[in-house]
Design a protein around this motif. Structure first.
Motif, mmCIF file in Angstrom:
data_model
loop_
_atom_site.group_PDB
_atom_site.id
_atom_site.type_symbol
_atom_site.label_atom_id
_atom_site.label_comp_id
_atom_site.label_asym_id
_atom_site.label_seq_id
_atom_site.Cartn_x
_atom_site.Cartn_y
_atom_site.Cartn_z
ATOM 1 N N ASP A 185 -6.759 2.459 14.512
ATOM 2 C CA ASP A 185 -7.911 1.887 13.814
ATOM 3 C C ASP A 185 -7.734 1.835 12.294
ATOM 4 N N LEU A 186 -6.581 2.269 11.797
ATOM 5 C CA LEU A 186 -6.351 2.291 10.354
ATOM 6 C C LEU A 186 -5.860 0.923 9.872
ATOM 7 N N LYS A 187 -6.628 0.283 9.023
ATOM 8 C CA LYS A 187 -6.284 -1.061 8.548
ATOM 9 C C LYS A 187 -5.112 -1.052 7.564
ATOM 10 N N GLU A 188 -4.932 0.058 6.845
ATOM 11 C CA GLU A 188 -3.844 0.121 5.857
ATOM 12 C C GLU A 188 -2.527 0.597 6.457
ATOM 13 N N PHE A 189 -2.560 1.108 7.670
ATOM 14 C CA PHE A 189 -1.344 1.616 8.309
ATOM 15 C C PHE A 189 -0.314 0.505 8.475
ATOM 16 N N ASN A 190 0.898 0.765 7.995
ATOM 17 C CA ASN A 190 2.016 -0.182 8.036
ATOM 18 C C ASN A 190 1.744 -1.470 7.268
ATOM 19 N N VAL A 191 0.738 -1.439 6.396
ATOM 20 C CA VAL A 191 0.391 -2.612 5.580
ATOM 21 C C VAL A 191 0.512 -2.286 4.096
ATOM 22 N N SER A 192 -0.134 -1.190 3.664
ATOM 23 C CA SER A 192 -0.139 -0.865 2.241
ATOM 24 C C SER A 192 -0.176 0.640 2.031
ATOM 25 N N LYS A 193 0.151 1.041 0.818
ATOM 26 C CA LYS A 193 0.083 2.439 0.393
ATOM 27 C C LYS A 193 -0.226 2.446 -1.090
ATOM 28 N N ARG A 194 -0.469 3.618 -1.657
ATOM 29 C CA ARG A 194 -0.737 3.726 -3.083
ATOM 30 C C ARG A 194 0.503 4.219 -3.810
ATOM 31 N N ASP A 195 0.781 3.586 -4.960
ATOM 32 C CA ASP A 195 1.920 4.041 -5.751
ATOM 33 C C ASP A 195 1.499 5.233 -6.603
ATOM 34 N N ALA A 196 2.389 5.686 -7.487
ATOM 35 C CA ALA A 196 2.124 6.891 -8.277
ATOM 36 C C ALA A 196 0.906 6.749 -9.183
ATOM 37 N N SER A 197 0.552 5.500 -9.531
ATOM 38 C CA SER A 197 -0.613 5.276 -10.384
ATOM 39 C C SER A 197 -1.903 5.149 -9.595
ATOM 40 N N GLY A 198 -1.802 5.103 -8.269
ATOM 41 C CA GLY A 198 -2.973 4.945 -7.411
ATOM 42 C C GLY A 198 -3.231 3.513 -6.992
ATOM 43 N N LYS A 199 -2.385 2.580 -7.441
ATOM 44 C CA LYS A 199 -2.549 1.172 -7.095
ATOM 45 C C LYS A 199 -2.057 0.913 -5.674
ATOM 46 N N SER A 200 -2.804 0.105 -4.937
ATOM 47 C CA SER A 200 -2.408 -0.261 -3.580
ATOM 48 C C SER A 200 -1.269 -1.275 -3.639
ATOM 49 N N VAL A 201 -0.179 -0.977 -2.950
ATOM 50 C CA VAL A 201 1.000 -1.857 -2.925
ATOM 51 C C VAL A 201 1.449 -2.049 -1.479
ATOM 52 N N PRO A 202 2.111 -3.163 -1.196
ATOM 53 C CA PRO A 202 2.577 -3.410 0.177
ATOM 54 C C PRO A 202 3.649 -2.401 0.586
ATOM 55 N N ILE A 203 3.698 -2.117 1.869
ATOM 56 C CA ILE A 203 4.759 -1.247 2.397
ATOM 57 C C ILE A 203 6.030 -2.067 2.577
#
Length: 281
Positions: free
Chosen positions: A263-281
């Motif tokens: 049910d996780l929408k961000e799983f295998n799609v995006s993560k946060r970089d060291a600054s906290g910004k959402s970036v693609p996996i």
């Protein structure tokens, strides 16, 4: 300031690093090595939990506990991929690091009779102590170990000894076919679950691999637990750098079950970089 956290009964962990001395180095693959030290809390942790490891003068980073003796001896296993891991990898016997934790939720082995482990690359680190525990509890399991080349197969001998003790098997697979079967760990898992009945799959590795394993497990009605990786800075659910949807990997994980993951929408799609910004996996 918050300094301690009650875990269960009288057991407490401290959020102030405990200074430990490296007592042994062990080369695991051509790019990975383990560092052993004595720390009772780490040694009595649960497979899948992690430590925040302080490298003096450099940084503090999350590291899965790769060996836990149940008494005092513990280990972390590191691949040289950045400034902090480079410094940690280069450390020798008698040098000191700081550890705090253990943190997070680990793997659950309750009521398991026949398990399948799927390990991908350095993601196999938390699966090492799980393998040890399954052997100790006399639970049959088969272990698929995937890597790009033969020299990167992590904990191969360890898994061989553990699986043999409980009537299981080790199935190595490499991208180039230099050892075992040629192909991907997820491909071998798909074949394996058609051959034998498993009541749990445990996995850790690259997120696209984990996605395939979770999908396979759910399609075949097999429970699955996966250890996920995100940038972790605090370890106690405060900073939010590890947020995955509404969950904090540092505290709610890093081990999640398949029903949660699907049910996780961000799983295998995006993560946060060291600054906290959402970036693609």
């Amino acid at each position: 300031m918050l300094r301690t956290l009650q875990l269960s009964g009288e057991k407490k962990i401290t959020h102030t690093p405990r200074i430990v001395k490296i007592k042994q180095e062990s080369i695991e693959t051509i790019s990975i090595k383990s560092l052993y030290f004595d720390d009772e809390l780490s040694a009595k942790s649960q497979p899948g939990q992690y430590l925040m490891v302080w490298i003096p003068g450099i940084d503090e980073i999350p590291m899965s506990i790769s060996f836990m003796s149940g008494e005092t001896e513990s280990a972390v296993t590191v691949r040289n991929v950045g400034s902090a891991t480079n410094e940690l990898y280069s450390m020798k016997n008698n040098q000191q690091i700081g550890v705090r934790g253990p943190y997070g939720k680990g793997f659950n082995i309750d009521n398991i009779k026949n398990a399948l482990i799927v390990a991908g690359g350095s993601g196999g680190v938390p699966l090492g102590p799980l393998s040890d525990l399954l052997k100790k509890e006399k639970i049959k399991f088969t272990c698929i170990i995937g890597a790009p080349v033969a020299g990167e197969l992590l904990f191969l001998e360890r898994h061989q000894l553990n699986t043999q003790a409980v009537g299981g098997r080790v199935l190595p697979i490499t991208d180039d076919g230099s050892y075992g079967t040629i192909g991907l760990a997820s491909e071998m898992a798909e074949t394996e679950i058609k051959k034998e009945e498993y009541d749990m799959i445990y996995t850790c590795g690259p997120e696209p691999m984990i996605k395939k394993i979770v999908d396979l497990a759910l399609e075949n009605s097999i429970p699955v637990q996966a250890s996920l990786e995100r940038i972790i800075k605090c370890g106690i659910g405060i900073c939010g750098s590890c947020v995955l949807d509404s969950l904090r990997v540092c505290k709610d994980g890093p081990v999640f079950d398949g029903e949660t993951i699907k049910d996780l929408k961000e799983f295998n799609v995006s993560k946060r970089d060291a600054s906290g910004k959402s970036v693609p996996i």
